[in-house]
Design a protein around this motif. Structure first.
Motif, mmCIF file in Angstrom:
data_model
loop_
_atom_site.group_PDB
_atom_site.id
_atom_site.type_symbol
_atom_site.label_atom_id
_atom_site.label_comp_id
_atom_site.label_asym_id
_atom_site.label_seq_id
_atom_site.Cartn_x
_atom_site.Cartn_y
_atom_site.Cartn_z
ATOM 1 N N GLY A 8 -6.685 -3.130 -2.920
ATOM 2 C CA GLY A 8 -5.894 -2.451 -1.864
ATOM 3 C C GLY A 8 -6.100 -1.541 -1.265
ATOM 4 O O GLY A 8 -7.325 -1.356 -1.159
ATOM 5 N N PHE B 157 1.259 -8.350 -1.787
ATOM 6 C CA PHE B 157 1.141 -7.189 -2.313
ATOM 7 C C PHE B 157 2.087 -6.220 -1.711
ATOM 8 O O PHE B 157 3.510 -7.346 -1.479
ATOM 9 C CB PHE B 157 0.177 -6.972 -1.239
ATOM 10 C CG PHE B 157 -1.584 -6.634 -1.133
ATOM 11 C CD1 PHE B 157 -2.105 -6.114 -1.597
ATOM 12 C CD2 PHE B 157 -1.671 -8.334 -0.729
ATOM 13 C CE1 PHE B 157 -3.317 -6.645 -1.990
ATOM 14 C CE2 PHE B 157 -3.211 -8.729 -0.780
ATOM 15 C CZ PHE B 157 -4.074 -7.207 -1.115
ATOM 16 N N THR C 231 -1.068 -0.136 -1.498
ATOM 17 C CA THR C 231 -0.718 -1.727 -1.901
ATOM 18 C C THR C 231 -1.396 -1.873 -2.964
ATOM 19 O O THR C 231 -2.788 -1.733 -2.800
ATOM 20 C CB THR C 231 -0.685 -2.322 -0.271
ATOM 21 O OG1 THR C 231 -2.602 -2.310 -0.540
ATOM 22 C CG2 THR C 231 -0.471 -1.541 0.939
ATOM 23 N N GLN D 281 -4.341 -7.899 3.980
ATOM 24 C CA GLN D 281 -3.427 -6.736 3.922
ATOM 25 C C GLN D 281 -2.531 -6.018 4.918
ATOM 26 O O GLN D 281 -2.499 -6.426 5.932
ATOM 27 C CB GLN D 281 -4.025 -5.518 3.764
ATOM 28 C CG GLN D 281 -5.543 -6.012 2.086
ATOM 29 C CD GLN D 281 -4.447 -4.816 1.186
ATOM 30 O OE1 GLN D 281 -4.017 -4.249 0.929
ATOM 31 N NE2 GLN D 281 -5.510 -4.735 0.272
ATOM 32 N N ARG E 13 3.435 -2.500 -1.227
ATOM 33 C CA ARG E 13 3.348 -1.050 -0.548
ATOM 34 C C ARG E 13 4.615 -0.122 -1.095
ATOM 35 O O ARG E 13 5.218 -0.450 -1.038
ATOM 36 C CB ARG E 13 3.618 -1.417 1.130
ATOM 37 C CG ARG E 13 3.416 -0.212 1.817
ATOM 38 C CD ARG E 13 3.692 -0.354 3.007
ATOM 39 N NE ARG E 13 3.812 0.546 4.120
ATOM 40 C CZ ARG E 13 3.628 0.616 5.414
ATOM 41 N NH1 ARG E 13 3.639 -0.486 5.839
ATOM 42 N NH2 ARG E 13 4.466 1.971 6.213
#
Length: 633
Positions: free
Chosen positions: A596, A544, A613, A629, A546
């Protein structure tokens, strides 16, 4: 009779014997339990009679107290209930219980007469009255009779219980003797049916191994051992007919070693696989081998499996249907057959499998090789995906209908209300007083705000219904376009905006632009006394990225930081800051559609940082879904 049938017969006889033993013990236990309960009941009767005697004296000494009379009545009724439940069929106990019921009724009658005398002449006269003395004596006599009968019945019941226990002991001795007899017969049967033929077969094999090819085992028993003995005889006759030179014998030995090596390698490969692998005879359809994966998944040992065949594991197939399935392999029409079916474990559970069948020859013997994969999880995932897809279709349909209603059926009445109110002001404004103008203004403002709220709801619903498929998107041009759209607002607020380099993510470009535009617009709207300073950052974390949008605005109290992402949540009045309170809700819906999370870190007066995210494009959609996550921090 075949050994399998003998074993089944033995199991059935053992089960019948076990059920019989359990039934006998259960009946004895129930009878002993009933006797014990009956004994407890009569003990309770004796105790209650003693309490009745004490309560009768309290009634005479304290005639004005109703408590003693009520307690006497409840105890008397309790004795009647206990005697009513005691309904034995034995004649001697039944007659004693009937006598106790008679004493119980007489006891009640005497007590009622005693109460009448007490109520009529008072406690002093009662103590001096001959009639009361006679009634008290009768009361005591009846109570003693009840206690005596209870004690007598308890003795009779204990004697009966001892008799029953003696009978139970004799029954247990009989059962033990019966089990011993059964085991002796079973041992003799096994010795005659299995052990002796096996010893005979062993001796014959040793003679044949020593070179006596004229020896015939000659076992004519019609079971598996007899079949094996006849097979050895056939093998011996064929071996005797074969004449081979030393070179041919050496070649045969070498070929056998190679075959054994191949079988050993095949065995290692089979046992290293977690799938189920079977080899079964093409003619008899009985298992010849099975790997450890099959034994572990099915719950059978290898010896148990060798007594079974594929049809024993497939509840959905008949012999005819399975033969039809194997036919293309027998006739070399197909190299393999792949199909889905269900298997049954030893404990009876059914599970779905995908099976691949192939036909081959093993040491000149035609066999089928089956490789089976347990597809329980795959089938469950498929079913869950189908259900989720159906729910998504229904949800999308509902959202589309809702959007249609919002855009057509609800907006039109609001426009009509607003238009007619404005027309009323234009035509009759001079005739209306100031209050009427103010009221009409409130109505027009309310209609306009409701229209804006409906537009917001429509935008919120379109995040899902009109979103485009996720694809690799460069975040930097998207942020630059969002800043360009907010250029005038940035200039008016003299804001300073900084942006760091950003990666490529899996996103809907239009929704990603709106996400940044909403967050940057909020940073400009909720500014502090100083000029706005906004920073946009991105940090890859696993699969991911951020993103962070930081400002130096008025900040948000911690108690409001969770529900600001809900629909129509406003922390300030419309006169302070315009808006409907729907922008952050749309941001959350966009982020969640991308797989996200979004959250905020803030302190009042120190500004806010909104984090969210999105999956990285370099990780791929599936890899991003598998990654955890990143934690909030």
């Amino acid at each position: 009779m075949r050994i399998r049938d003998k074993l089944r017969l033995i199991i059935v006889l053992a089960m019948v014997l076990g059920v019989t033993v359990v039934a006998l013990l259960s009946v004895s236990y129930i009878q002993d339990r009933r006797v014990t309960q009956r004994e407890d009941a009569f003990h309770q009767v004796a105790a209650a009679v003693f309490e009745l005697t004490l309560l009768g004296n309290d009634v005479v000494l304290h005639p004005d107290e109703e408590r003693a009379r009520r307690q006497w009545g409840r105890k008397h009724q309790r004795i009647g209930t206990l005697l009513g439940k005691a309904a034995p069929q034995e004649k001697r106990i039944h007659s004693a219980v009937e006598r106790m019921r008679g004493h119980h009724r007489s006891l009640g009658s005497v007590f009622q007469r005693l109460v009448t005398v007490v109520d009529q002449i008072g406690v002093i006269e009662t103590l001096r009255s001959q009639q009361s003395e006679r009634l008290i004596g009768q009361l005591a006599v009846k109570a003693q009779a009840l206690v005596a009968e209870s004690t007598n019945l308890v003795s009779i019941i204990r004697l009966e219980q001892e008799e029953q226990r003696i009978r139970l002991g004799l029954m247990i001795v009989f059962v033990v003797m019966l089990v011993a007899l059964f085991l002796a017969l079973l041992t003799k049967l096994v010795a005659q049916s299995v052990l002796q033929p096996v010893l005979t077969l062993k001796e014959g094999m040793e003679r044949i191994g020593a070179g006596d090819l004229d020896h015939q085992v000659g076992d004519h028993v019609r079971d598996e051992i007899g079949e094996l003995a006849r097979s050895f005889d056939t093998m011996t006759r064929r071996l005797k007919q074969v004449t081979a030179s030393r070179e041919e014998l050496r070649q045969e030995i070498e070929a056998r070693k190679q075959a054994e090596a191949r079988e050993a390698r095949l065995g290692r490969i089979m046992n290293s696989s977690s799938n189920e692998i079977y080899v079964f005879d093409a003619d008899s359809l009985s298992f010849l081998n099975a790997n450890l994966g099959a034994q572990g998944n099915l719950g059978y040992t290898l010896d148990e499996l060798l007594m079974l065949g594929p049809l024993d594991l497939k509840p959905g197939y008949t012999p005819e249907g399975f033969a039809e399935l194997l036919d293309p392999l027998r006739r070399n029409i197909k190299d393999s057959v792949i199909y889905e079916t269900y298997h049954r474990r030893k404990d009876g559970t059914i599970y779905p499998v995908e099976e691949r069948l192939q036909f081959m020859k093993q040491e000149l013997q035609p066999v089928f090789v089956a490789v089976i994969q347990d597809i329980t999880e795959r089938q469950a995932a498929h079913n869950a995906l189908v259900m989720a897809t159906e729910r998504l279709k229904v949800s999308n349909k509902d959202l589309q209908e809702f959007a249609y209603v919002v855009s057509h059926d609800l907006q039109e009445p609001l426009r009509m209300v607003s238009s007619y109110l404005q027309l009323l002001v234009r035509r009759y404004g001079e005739k209306l007083n100031g209050d009427a103008d103010e009221f009409i203004g409130f109505a027009v403002d309310g209609a306009n705000r409701m229209s804006s709220m409906i537009d917001g709801l429509l935008q919120y619903s379109r995040v899902e219904t009109q979103g485009k498929p996720l694809q690799p998107v460069k975040a930097e041009p998207v942020v630059d376009e969002a800043l360009a759209n907010l250029g005038l607002m940035i200039k008016e607020n003299r804001a300073q905006v900084s942006r760091r380099p950003m990666p490529e993510v899996m996103a809907d470009a239009g929704q990603l632009q709106r996400l940044f535009q909403n967050l940057i617009g909020n940073a400009l709207k909720f500014r502090g006394e100083t000029a706005p300073a906004i920073g946009i950052d991105a940090q890859p974390q696993g699969g991911f990225c951020r993103f962070s949008v930081r400002d130096n605005g008025i900040g948000i109290e911690s108690r409001h930081q969770d529900h600001i992402f809900n629909m129509f949540q406003r922390l300030h009045g419309r006169n302070e800051y315009p808006g409907l309170g729907i922008g952050l809700a749309v941001c959350k819906r966009i982020v969640e559609r991308h797989g996200g999370r979004i959250w905020v870190q803030s302190r009042p007066g120190e500004g806010s940082t909104f984090h969210f995210t999105l999956p990285m494009a370099s990780a791929g959609p599936q890899e991003a879904m598998d990654d955890e996550q990143p934690d909030r921090g």
